[in-house]
Design an enzyme around this catalytic site. Structure first.
Site: not given
Length: 821
Positions: A515, A623
């Protein structure tokens, strides 16, 4: 006119003769033989819990006799029982509820009897009295009897859509009939609706039915403690259920542990059985539990030719080419009338040109019949049959529907959906929705017939020029423009490359990619995620991303756009000013106080409830960990990376090998090879709750760590009744609520149970954290039990099988971990 004293006396006697009933006194809780109730008069239970009188349903001019809550300040009042469901009155001031011949009866404005308790003449009371009790039960008894003696009639034996605490839902062994909980027709019509709940005395389970016959949900059998298909009851600390059976009847009843909690069960107009509790702080009914869990599982919710979608409101819509049978009913959320064609087919008159609407559905509707023939013959058979409404050709078999189509749920984005062709007037269809069996040929035939061969040549050349122009335009647009797809922006790669300074400012990374921080042309800050190992084609990727883009919730990170150019697959999200939760818990960015941590736990729960239960399809995050919980400027938690498991496919073993620092959140079923459900997220959430309390990883990853396994410590403290605040992050200096810490620790232990069925749903977790219900002491998970007893080492985390057989053993005592291969 002038009256003498004698005349006046006669007049008074005459008036008394015609006015034998007496108005009710204010605050009365009874109706006696000499009284009547009309107009705005009501009776109120002794402790002012319930009230009985005339009420108006919605904006209609129809009035009914009903019982409603007094202490629930909802507008309109919450109705718990209705007497005259099927026959309303229009003038409540000229209508009367009174006792006649030992029965409580309702007379309308014309003095016709429209409702009665219908007590048998053999038990007619000489001096009957109707009493409204504080539990919401309206009873008819002899005025000379005491309250202990059974009533000759009671409203609890005739429930409408509400099941109140203390009431029974029974099966009468003598009459072989069940007491039914039946829905209202609509929110503004208390008449008997299509959905009902009843007890099956043989299987001791409750069954939801449509139209009195079609079963669509069951509670499962009663095992003495809970209903088998309602596992949430294991954590239930609000209700006490009991089952009774004798020669006359079989029934369930329930009570509320806390008498200050106002709660009820209803059969809603939606067809769902709902458990609701009143929250005085918010002045609204809070949905505690409902079944079926998703609205579209309710049988025939949208009626004939109506399609149900879980992704938005309203749930029901008419198929293309159809319209609601009743617009007013549809507006009131009464979809039972379904839809009708916009144009009547007038079969056999050849007035309208017929065609077929092509749709994909999750499953084929019921009540089809089998015809013989190929796909083309199936098409022709239905087209030429006046009774045929639709056809489908599945597994080399021709299926036709002569009756109404029910239980439709369109699924145009799923390749596994079933294709069905619905007959409609051709003029009511857009070209893209028509049956391709007919139009693949007819469209070209029509073009040739109109323009001739030369026209076709010109037409083809024109198409080629348009395609060349579009290709040229797209190539010029790279790096300069962006296109909008629905609510998402389709970015070009060069724009994002510039916005992120060639992906130089890295914010973090995980199994799905890295990211980066970026600044767009409008100066807005975004987070750009470069996805790795994405093998999907551009069309499929855009479809999946568009689905994710429709998911909006305050506790989910908003997807702003995406990029799909060749092998470059990127997602653009809102930027979160306070980074991820792990930076505050483990890396010392800022110590979060207890109040903030508790609100973060609650916010994450709400976000997972939305993903698991309120989206069109259940989304399993796969997750959940502090790294995937982002915090905005106000520290409101937002779940990131939801839906990405679907983007990268279901090869989870491959995904897990690329995830770093996630082993401590994996549910045991990940490693057993069984199908993973939403309960895997519940497990991960529970493991994360421990870290939210302690401010440290549950098990340190360094090989020389001598820290005990934190869930073991929590279990020990709960089991022994130890100092609960000793578990809290030492940086908070014990400044935390004992009640809240205890609650979160108990919830965490419930969430990490070894068996999936023993873990609560996220909606149940949300209710506990909101304070709507209590949570009892959890059993210590089997693996943790072994740790606490120090009887043997247990494998708690294991790498994916595809990566090898490396195992990590963790002990509850402060000693080093050992690793073996």
């Amino acid at each position: 006119m002038c009256f003498t004293k004698s005349n006046s006396l006669v007049r008074i006697l005459v008036l008394l003769c015609f006015s034998r009933t007496i108005n009710l006194s204010s605050g009365a809780n009874t109706i006696s033989a000499s009284q009547s109730l009309s107009g705005d008069q009501t009776i109120v239970s002794k402790d002012e819990v319930f009230e009985l009188g005339f009420f108006k349903a919605g904006n209609s001019s129809k009035y009914y006799i009903g019982i409603w809550y007094i202490k629930v300040s909802s507008n309109p009042p919450t109705i718990a029982w209705v007497a005259n469901r099927e026959t309303s009155i229009s003038d409540r001031f000229r209508s009367e509820l009174k006792i006649i011949d030992g029965n409580l009866v309702l007379l309308n404005e014309s003095k016709f009897q429209i409702w009665s308790t219908n007590v048998s003449t053999t038990t007619t009371l000489k001096s009957a009295i109707a009493v409204l009790l504080d539990d919401g039960n309206l009873v008819l008894r002899d005025s000379g009897s005491n309250s202990v003696e059974p009533a000759v009639w009671q409203s609890f034996d005739h429930p409408t859509h509400t099941w109140l605490p203390g009431a029974k839902l029974a099966y009468d062994n003598r009459t072989k009939k069940s007491q039914l909980l039946t829905s209202w027709r609509s929110k503004e019509d208390p008449g008997v609706g299509l959905f009902s709940l009843e007890l099956d005395p043989i299987t001791t389970e409750y069954i939801s039915k449509w139209n009195g016959s079609q079963r669509y949900w069951t509670s499962g059998a009663w095992n003495g403690k809970i209903f088998e298909l309602v596992p949430e009851m294991r954590l239930n600390y609000i209700y006490n259920f009991s089952y009774q059976k004798n020669e006359n009847e079989s029934y369930f009843t329930y009570s509320v542990y806390n008498p200050f909690i106002i709660s009820r069960f209803i059969m809603d107009v939606s067809g769902q059985v709902q458990q609701l509790t009143w929250l005085e702080a918010t002045k609204e009914w809070n949905l505690f539990w409902s079944q079926p869990r998703t609205q579209c599982e309710v049988y025939a919710l949208c009626g004939a030719f109506g399609s149900c979608s879980q992704s938005g409101l309203p749930f029901c819509s008419c198929l293309t080419g159809f319209k609601p049978r009743s617009e007013s009913d549809w507006y009131q959320s009464d979809f039972s009338g379904g839809c009708v064609r916009k144009t009547d087919l007038q079969c056999g008159r050849n007035v309208e040109k017929l065609d077929f609407l092509t749709i994909k559905v999750k499953s084929l509707p019921p009540n089809q019949s089998v015809a013989v023939g190929s796909a083309g013959e199936c098409h022709t058979t239905c087209l030429n049959s006046c009774s045929c409404n639709a056809y489908s050709f599945v597994d080399n078999q021709c299926l036709v529907w002569d009756g109404d189509l029910l239980n439709l749920s369109e699924d145009n984005d799923n390749d596994s959906g079933k294709t069905i062709f619905v007959k409609v007037a051709s003029k009511d269809l857009p070209l893209s929705s028509k049956d391709p069996l007919h139009h693949k040929k007819s469209n070209w035939v029509t073009v040739c017939a109109v323009v001739g061969f030369g026209g076709v040549v010109v037409f083809v050349l024109g198409v080629i020029l348009v395609l060349i122009y579009r290709k040229k335009r797209i190539s010029l647009s790279v790096g300069k423009t962006r296109m909008v797809e629905g609510s998402l922006v389709s970015f070009v790669y060069k724009d994002l490359q510039i916005a992120t300074k060639n992906f130089s400012d890295k914010l973090g990374g995980g199994g799905f990619g890295s990211v980066f921080k970026g600044v767009l042309h409008d100066s807005s800050i975004v987070a750009v995620k470069k996805l790795e190992s994405i093998s999907q084609g551009e069309k499929q990727f855009r479809s999946e991303v568009s689905t994710i883009g429709t998911i909006q919730h305050v506790n989910l990170v908003r997807l702003r756009g995406f990029c799909a150019q060749g092998n470059n697959k990127l997602l653009v999200y809102d930027y979160m000013a306070n980074s991820s939760l792990d930076t505050h818990l483990f890396h010392g960015k800022q110590v979060l106080n207890w109040e903030t941590r508790y609100q973060i736990a609650l916010g994450i729960a709400r976000g997972l409830v939305y993903l698991h239960e309120k989206c069109r399809d259940c989304i399993i995050h796969c997750d959940i960990k502090p790294e995937n919980i982002l915090l905005d400027a106000e520290f409101c938690p937002k779940i990131a990376d939801f839906g990405l498991a679907k983007l990268v496919g279901r090869d989870f073993s491959r995904v897990l090998t690329t995830i770093r620092g996630t082993r401590g959140y994996l549910a045991p079923e990940w490693l057993s090879g069984v199908a993973v459900t939403a309960k895997a997220d519940v497990f991960s959430y529970g493991m994360m709750l421990f870290e939210l309390v302690n401010g440290k990883r549950n098990a340190e990853q360094s090989e020389d760590s001598r820290s005990p396994f934190f869930p073991c410590l929590v279990s020990n403290v709960l089991k022994m009744g130890g100092d609960i605040l000793s578990l809290v992050d030492s940086r908070l200096n014990r400044e935390a609520s004992v009640e809240e810490v205890s609650k979160i620790c108990k919830v965490a232990c419930w969430c990490i149970q070894d068996e999936e069925d023993s873990r609560p749903s996220m909606s149940l977790v949300e209710q506990i954290l909101e304070g709507v219900m209590d949570v009892n002491m959890p059993p210590i998970p089997r693996s943790v039990t072994l740790f606490v007893d120090n009887t043997e080492r247990v494998v708690f985390f294991t790498e994916s099988p595809s990566k090898g057989s490396s195992e990590v053993y963790i002990s509850c005592s402060p000693q080093s971990k050992s690793t073996s291969s």
